[in-house]
Design an enzyme around this catalytic site. Structure first.
Site, PDB file in Angstrom:
ATOM      1  N   THR A  93       0.847  -1.109  -0.019  1.00  0.00           N
ATOM      2  CA  THR A  93       0.421   0.127   0.245  1.00  0.00           C
ATOM      3  C   THR A  93       0.851   1.164  -0.174  1.00  0.00           C
ATOM      4  OG1 THR A  93      -1.578  -0.583   1.302  1.00  0.00           O
ATOM      5  CG2 THR A  93      -1.377   1.013   1.665  1.00  0.00           C
ATOM      6  N   GLY A 125      -0.161  -2.565   5.615  1.00  0.00           N
ATOM      7  CA  GLY A 125       0.483  -3.423   6.565  1.00  0.00           C
ATOM      8  C   GLY A 125      -0.805  -5.061   6.020  1.00  0.00           C
TER       9      GLY A 125
HETATM   10  N1  GLY Z   1      -3.941  -2.414   3.831  1.00  0.00           N
HETATM   11  C1  GLY Z   1      -4.280  -2.696   2.804  1.00  0.00           C
HETATM   12  C2  GLY Z   1      -5.246  -4.132   2.993  1.00  0.00           C
HETATM   13  O1  GLY Z   1      -5.427  -4.070   3.888  1.00  0.00           O
HETATM   14  O2  GLY Z   1      -5.825  -4.033   1.551  1.00  0.00           O
END
Ligand code: GLY
Length: 309
Positions: A170, A222
């Site tokens: 991300t 994460g």
């Molecule tokens: N942190 C991004 C997701 O788990 O979609």
């Protein structure tokens, strides 16, 4: 620790490219991309621009960069599609705009901002979010345009079921501008091979991002299921409200999530109202880019498990 000072240091910006187990071969490019994104946001802040503009444009750069799990380069879901989520938050108004599972928007974070500023609503999902983008004049992008050669290859190999692929991440940015206003932006393609319709923490206010001019702004990365259950971004802003610095809040968050999940797999970047920066990741790596108090841009792949000391 990235930076910590009691001195007022405004404006200020830090970006991340996702907590995960990045392959060593990508270290240089991932750190350079994070640094470049920070520079893009910084140039806006230096010119007197807003924190919202800075985090949006920094995130746009990372969405277009094929190395990160956002926009072009996003992980594919189980059907081989890209479904993207994004959240932008405004620390001045405590307002936010969010989108989930969009498939035809080049910059999901910019659509999230339009949701916040151009509609009476806060959160659009799926086909309705893509339709809104069209109504607001954003070009329709074929879903295949987000699929990089690398992701296509991984999908084909994965559906053959025989290789381990490290997880990338991300993207996000947090900033304070010269007026003391703060914002966060977070954008993602979600988790690799996710079921269609699965949405993680990124578009969830308080989990994937949060900003409050009284305290600070945060963007998470994460495993989304972990960040949602701990409301990670709101957690760190609450610690700042209790008197923690940005880095102290980041470090407390690492111990907090480690107490819940074994192993935890999270990361966060933070700016506080003084412009101090904080970051932590409980994964082996997390690309970060930031501007130090002398105005020098930095990029790195993070550091120790609990913070960046
Ligand atoms: N942190 C991004 C997701 O788990 O979609």
């Amino acid at each position: 620790m990235v930076e910590e000072s009691d001195n007022m240091r405004k404006p200020s910006i830090i970006v991340h490219g996702g907590a995960g187990t990045w392959p060593d071969k990508d270290d240089v490019e991932a750190a350079a991309g994070a640094k470049r994104a920070a520079e893009i946001g910084w140039s806006i802040l230096q010119a007197g621009g807003s924190a919202l503009d800075a985090v949006e444009k920094a995130t746009n750069y990372l969405e277009d960069h094929p190395l990160y799990d956002a926009g072009r380069g996003s992980f594919l879901n189980e059907l081989g599609e890209v479904e993207m989520d994004a959240l932008i938050t405004d620390g001045t108004t405590l307002n936010f705009g969010a989108v989930a599972a969009v498939k035809h928007v080049q910059h999901p974070i910019s659509l999230a901002r339009l949701v916040m500023t151009e509609t009476e609503y806060a959160f659009f999902a799926g086909e309705g979010a893509d339709m809104l983008a069209q109504k607001l004049g954003m070009p329709v992008v074929p879903n295949i345009a987000f699929v990089t050669e690398q992701m296509y290859k991984e999908f084909i190999e994965r559906t053959g079921g025989h290789i381990h692929i490290p997880s990338l991440g991300t993207v996000g940015a947090v900033a304070i501008d010269s007026e003391g206003h703060m914002a966060s932006a977070t954008s993602t393609g979600g988790r690799r091979d996710k079921p269609k319709g699965r949405v993680g923490d990124t578009p969830i206010f308080g989990a994937g991002g949060y900003a409050d001019d009284r305290y600070g702004a945060a963007s998470a990365t994460g495993i989304g299921e972990h960040a949602m259950r701990t409301l990670l971004c709101r957690y760190v802003i609450d610690r700042i409200a209790e008197g923690a610095t940005a880095q102290e809040a980041a470090t407390q968050a690492a111990y907090y999530v480690d107490g819940f999940f074994n192993p935890s797999n999270l990361g966060i970047i933070i700016v506080d109202k003084y412009g101090n920066l904080g970051a932590m990741h409980t994964t082996p790596k997390m690309p970060i880019g930031w501007i130090d108090e002398d105005g020098i841009a930095h990029g790195s792949m993070g550091g120790s498990i609990h913070g960046l000391e």
